[in-house]
Motif scaffolding. Structure first.
Motif, PDB file in Angstrom:
ATOM      1  N   GLU A  85       0.820  -1.207   0.000  1.00 29.37           N
ATOM      2  CA  GLU A  85       0.000   0.000   0.000  1.00 29.37           C
ATOM      3  C   GLU A  85       0.858   1.263   0.000  1.00 29.37           C
ATOM      4  OE1 GLU A  85      -3.049   0.343  -0.436  1.00 29.37           O
ATOM      5  OE2 GLU A  85      -3.294   2.458   0.101  1.00 29.37           O
ATOM      6  N   VAL A  86       1.923   1.237   0.808  1.00 33.58           N
ATOM      7  CA  VAL A  86       2.804   2.405   0.846  1.00 33.58           C
ATOM      8  C   VAL A  86       3.440   2.617  -0.522  1.00 33.58           C
ATOM      9  CG1 VAL A  86       4.956   3.332   1.803  1.00 33.58           C
ATOM     10  CG2 VAL A  86       3.290   2.268   3.310  1.00 33.58           C
ATOM     11  N   THR A 127       7.386   5.337  -2.659  1.00 33.15           N
ATOM     12  CA  THR A 127       8.658   5.350  -1.920  1.00 33.15           C
ATOM     13  C   THR A 127       8.838   4.023  -1.192  1.00 33.15           C
ATOM     14  OG1 THR A 127       7.604   6.266   0.031  1.00 33.15           O
ATOM     15  CG2 THR A 127       8.519   7.833  -1.544  1.00 33.15           C
ATOM     16  N   SER A 128      10.086   3.729  -0.815  1.00 31.91           N
ATOM     17  CA  SER A 128      10.387   2.477  -0.126  1.00 31.91           C
ATOM     18  C   SER A 128       9.762   2.448   1.257  1.00 31.91           C
ATOM     19  CB  SER A 128      11.900   2.324   0.041  1.00 31.91           C
ATOM     20  OG  SER A 128      12.497   2.054  -1.189  1.00 31.91           O
ATOM     21  N   PRO A 129       9.077   1.362   1.590  1.00 30.35           N
ATOM     22  CA  PRO A 129       8.476   1.260   2.918  1.00 30.35           C
ATOM     23  C   PRO A 129       9.494   0.728   3.924  1.00 30.35           C
ATOM     24  CG  PRO A 129       7.814  -0.586   1.559  1.00 30.35           C
ATOM     25  CD  PRO A 129       8.727   0.241   0.714  1.00 30.35           C
ATOM     26  N   THR A 130      10.578   1.476   4.111  1.00 32.54           N
ATOM     27  CA  THR A 130      11.702   0.981   4.908  1.00 32.54           C
ATOM     28  C   THR A 130      11.319   0.675   6.353  1.00 32.54           C
ATOM     29  OG1 THR A 130      13.131   2.320   3.533  1.00 32.54           O
ATOM     30  CG2 THR A 130      14.087   1.457   5.576  1.00 32.54           C
ATOM     31  N   VAL A 131      10.559   1.568   6.958  1.00 30.66           N
ATOM     32  CA  VAL A 131      10.232   1.354   8.370  1.00 30.66           C
ATOM     33  C   VAL A 131       9.422   0.070   8.543  1.00 30.66           C
ATOM     34  CG1 VAL A 131       9.285   2.359  10.450  1.00 30.66           C
ATOM     35  CG2 VAL A 131      10.229   3.834   8.689  1.00 30.66           C
ATOM     36  N   LEU A 159      15.953  -2.034  -5.703  1.00 37.28           N
ATOM     37  CA  LEU A 159      16.169  -2.484  -4.333  1.00 37.28           C
ATOM     38  C   LEU A 159      14.938  -3.203  -3.781  1.00 37.28           C
ATOM     39  CD1 LEU A 159      18.282  -2.338  -2.038  1.00 37.28           C
ATOM     40  CD2 LEU A 159      17.031  -0.363  -1.171  1.00 37.28           C
ATOM     41  N   ASN A 160      13.747  -2.660  -4.055  1.00 37.65           N
ATOM     42  CA  ASN A 160      12.535  -3.277  -3.520  1.00 37.65           C
ATOM     43  C   ASN A 160      12.247  -4.624  -4.164  1.00 37.65           C
ATOM     44  OD1 ASN A 160      10.895  -1.758  -1.389  1.00 37.65           O
ATOM     45  ND2 ASN A 160      11.672  -0.118  -2.706  1.00 37.65           N
ATOM     46  N   ILE A 161      12.501  -4.726  -5.479  1.00 35.03           N
ATOM     47  CA  ILE A 161      12.303  -6.034  -6.111  1.00 35.03           C
ATOM     48  C   ILE A 161      13.255  -7.058  -5.504  1.00 35.03           C
ATOM     49  CG2 ILE A 161      12.597  -7.340  -8.252  1.00 35.03           C
ATOM     50  CD1 ILE A 161      11.438  -5.049  -9.777  1.00 35.03           C
TER      51      ILE A 161
END
Lengths: 265, 265, 265, 265, 265
Positions: free
Chosen positions: A99-100, A106-110, A236-238
């Motif tokens: 969803e983020v 943007t990357s959902p890093t948290v 990076l996310n992939i």
């Protein structure tokens, strides 16, 4: 499963906007908003698609490990239940992460860290549980592996969030990981595994190499993103998504194979 | 798990606001609203992150205790089912509390009390159940522990809500707690535990010390907040969250260890 | 099951629009929006109705296979659990697909691929699982069938999404399918099936023909839509929906019949 | 568990309202709306808190009875499953009732009746089921108790809704209740109970007195509200909530005690 | 269980509307919208109340049949699982139907057909399953009953939706029903039932008469609505709701009685 609500849709009598697809005079920002609301994933949004696949796969894996746990007994069942918990927690977070990504790009890093702080220690517990199911293994193994992973994830998070120096966070996190690798390759956990049944030895080996090779992707991403001048968020996310798929579902399937081999024997 | 709906987003044809991230001319209040709606937790929002971790951990703990209850028999099963209920109720409230914190930035005090009024008596019932699973224990133990906790929580709530004098609420609540401590350290519950199997004795001891040390955080928070001139809400909520993690999940894990030790024997 | 929220409904004091059914001066686009929001499916919306039926049928099939899995033992149970996963994953995606069709009237192609990339390999795994439940079968069968389906679906998707040439995507995808057909008609899987019990042989045969005849609809749709100048979206979606009904629920019912025949024997 | 959507929040570029807490120039009505949307219960809203506690307690009780049903056998299991249904149905309605109270501040009378028309006959069925689990009892007991409760609830509803005269509704409803009391104190049900095992006799007695004393609160509320000139809505709802807590959860716990006593024997 | 979102509530700074209950100058349409959004059912809305009762009863029935299925074995379990599916599918649709009625005040005819096309064939399958659990019965019975019901429902739907002539739809649908009645009163199904155990014979009889008398309400509604000049929608919906209650829950309770009688014997 409830349907998401329809796209909120607004108009004034005097404006000409009456349909989410044929509105005129709106900027791209608004149109993106509407298209996400309608949940129609674009065919070339590879990152979004990878988020989608892994989030659904985690749901399926959770159901799989929970249901399969019912056909094994004793401590093997606990191993499979914890496997299901790992996928459950990851699945919940992947829905939020998806969803983020969809709504902000943007990357959902948290959310990744919140996920890791729960699931990674649970994965370490699995080393203990699978050994405890077939052999005598001291609680020291349990605590050392648990603390090693907590150090690893918390240091990484504090470095990313800026609570401590980025490099220090990286070094301490790496130390936690190194300690885990020592424990499972040469320490007491490793020695206990040597006495286990072949099916458990095989699972232990697979899990060991996933922690070695598969987990290497996370410090690499941290290094590239924070210490080597940034990286491409989409790639990076992939990579993270594929890594999590193997590191969580593959990891737990190794445990499942050992547990059901014993149950079916 | 359904996705939360996208942030409701509105415009008039004549205004220039079309994207939740690039809007101009809006105050911080509105922007905070939008960012929470997109659910993207800030990396340095330690309180929000602690709410997030514990709410997910409660979901996982609920699934764990419910599924593990299926591998033990008789009264031990009831102990694990009630352990799952404690985490279920806490989990439901933590989702609401997380939302209150995220959307208002204030302490979700009332939800904490609603949670405690259900879960704390259930925890006391666990002392009775774990003893009843292995030894004869009178119903008097059950009722005295139950009433002690109800007095403790209701007095605390009435003091906080202003229905009674704050100091009186504190004193009566402390008396309820003191009575519980007497019962489990020196009263009939304590004596019954002395006759139980080692695994149950070990669980009873862990539970006893959690109620002594771990629960001390709640009157401390009350004292600091109401009697000693106020406290920092962010710190207080992190401390409460960590305390609930240990006092609920740790407490129930002690029961789980005893119940499965017997089942696997 | 939560109710979907009521249709968001807006007005300015000076406009005359106060009821979703009697509004004046609105275009069809808006009215369609409102009618979908109220979830009142039109009697002649055959595509929407077919989406509705299959999405609900997938929910029912998931519950059926999961619950029935509890009355068989050993590897047959794994077969039924995986059957439930196939319907679970398909069901989740059909709810999203239904929503996309209802709110935009366009084909939810990407969601179909996300569904297939998870469910089609799981279906191939079922060939291995049902054989492994009654006879010795090599892991090579498992991996060859798994890889064949991944090639088939990924090539199709990349052709549709424009990452590779459409014809190349089609050809590679067809090659993956051809390889699967070889494996189950003449390869090692076929040979293992010849030694299985009659109930499993019967299931294997049904599954084999579903993969041959039933799956032919997907390359046909691809061919018509991308290589033969386009096709009617409404017809295509009904055909896909009916095909998925048979190819997933029918496929898993064949497995269920074999598993329960053995359990009841 | 999905988060509730954020408070819908609207603005025009030219108005000054940008934050749900610091808006100026809005009436109380709007502010109440916003505060409920943020779900932050006020500490002194005793009615709201009682709705909250009982709705969560019903969820926990449902899980408890369903899970505990799995450790008893035969007809005792049916008794516990029906106990879980009573709490499930009540729980669903309490979530709606809580919402009605929170958003309108008025009594959710219709939802109470919808709840009672389903749960009260199920409670009567429990008298039959618990007797049938240990002794021979005629179906006549089942039908007489079922019809008695349906008469009681339907007459009460028709009187409240104005379909029949209020006094007539009251009198007929009371007659239904009187008939039930006759059946369980002196009728065939009572005689069957006299032959049952001690654990079931004990449960039967508790249930009998709950129906006598605990249920008296409902006609009393009806009498005060409709025949004696109205009553305070807040007090009435707290009393109803506490009564439902005992009359449903306490009632089913009596059944649980009997069923598990037999199972553990 | 998530709370439904609060009523969407909008204003412009310059209009006077700030509270959902005290707004001035709005038509009834808008007010109805708001009152439904707050979910406060009107006491005299008998149709709405009947939708509410049956939707909740279907949820409870689903849980009942699924949980009770776990205490019977073999094919009886399949009968109860399918009974749970019937109530599950009906329950899902009743929630949608309730929503359609509440928000538009019109008959949710299409949802009724979508429900019937799934649940009515499943009910026919139940005749086969309950016989197969206790006696040898040919697959021909299964297929003839299945096809008869599909013909019945599809013809009815096509007549209502205007795809075929209304009278032809009626006649063909009636022919399907007549064929089913023949099969269960005089055909092979009837003959197989004659050889079954008394408990199954009793269930078969109840089911037979529900299909004869209870199902007569559906062609009657069709006849009155389409061939005899229209009917009152409110009355029709109450009658359909009560009929579905008996025809589904009562039908499955007959199966439950037979299955548990055998299990408890």
């Amino acid at each position: 499963p409830p349907q998401p609500p329809p796209p909120a849709f607004f108009f004034l009598a005097e404006d000409g906007i009456r349909d989410s697809s044929s509105s005129r005079g709106l900027g791209d920002g608004y149109k993106r908003q509407v298209s996400y609301a309608g949940s129609n994933l674009a065919p070339d949004d590879a990152v979004g698609i990878s988020f989608w696949i892994i989030s659904v796969a985690m749901v399926a894996a959770t159901a799989f490990f929970f249901l399969e746990s019912l056909r094994v007994t004793g401590k093997f069942r606990t191993s499979l239940v914890v496997g299901g918990l790992i996928c459950l927690v990851a699945g919940v977070h992947y829905f939020y992460m998806r969803e983020v990504w969809a709504s902000t790009g943007t990357s959902p890093t948290v959310f990744r860290y919140v996920d890791w702080i729960v699931t990674v220690p649970l994965q370490m517990v699995e080393f203990y549980l699978i050994l405890a199911a077939v052999t005598a293994v001291s609680m020291g193994v349990f605590w050392r592996l648990l603390i090693g992973t907590v150090v690893m994830v918390v240091a990484g998070y504090m470095g990313e969030a800026g609570f401590i120096n980025t490099t220090i966070g990286f070094v301490v996190g790496m130390a936690g990981w190194a300690y885990i690798l020592y424990e499972i390759f040469s320490g007491e956990a490793s020695k206990s595994a040597a006495n286990a049944k072949p099916s458990v030895q095989s699972a232990f080996n697979t899990m060991k190499w996933i922690v070695t090779i598969g987990w290497a992707i996370y410090p690499l991403g941290y290094f590239l993103g924070y210490l080597a001048g940034g990286t491409d968020e989409a790639t990076l996310n992939i990579v993270y998504n594929v890594a999590d798929f193997i590191n969580k579902i593959g990891f737990c399937l190794a445990i499942w194979a050992a547990a059901t081999t014993e149950a079916d024997a």
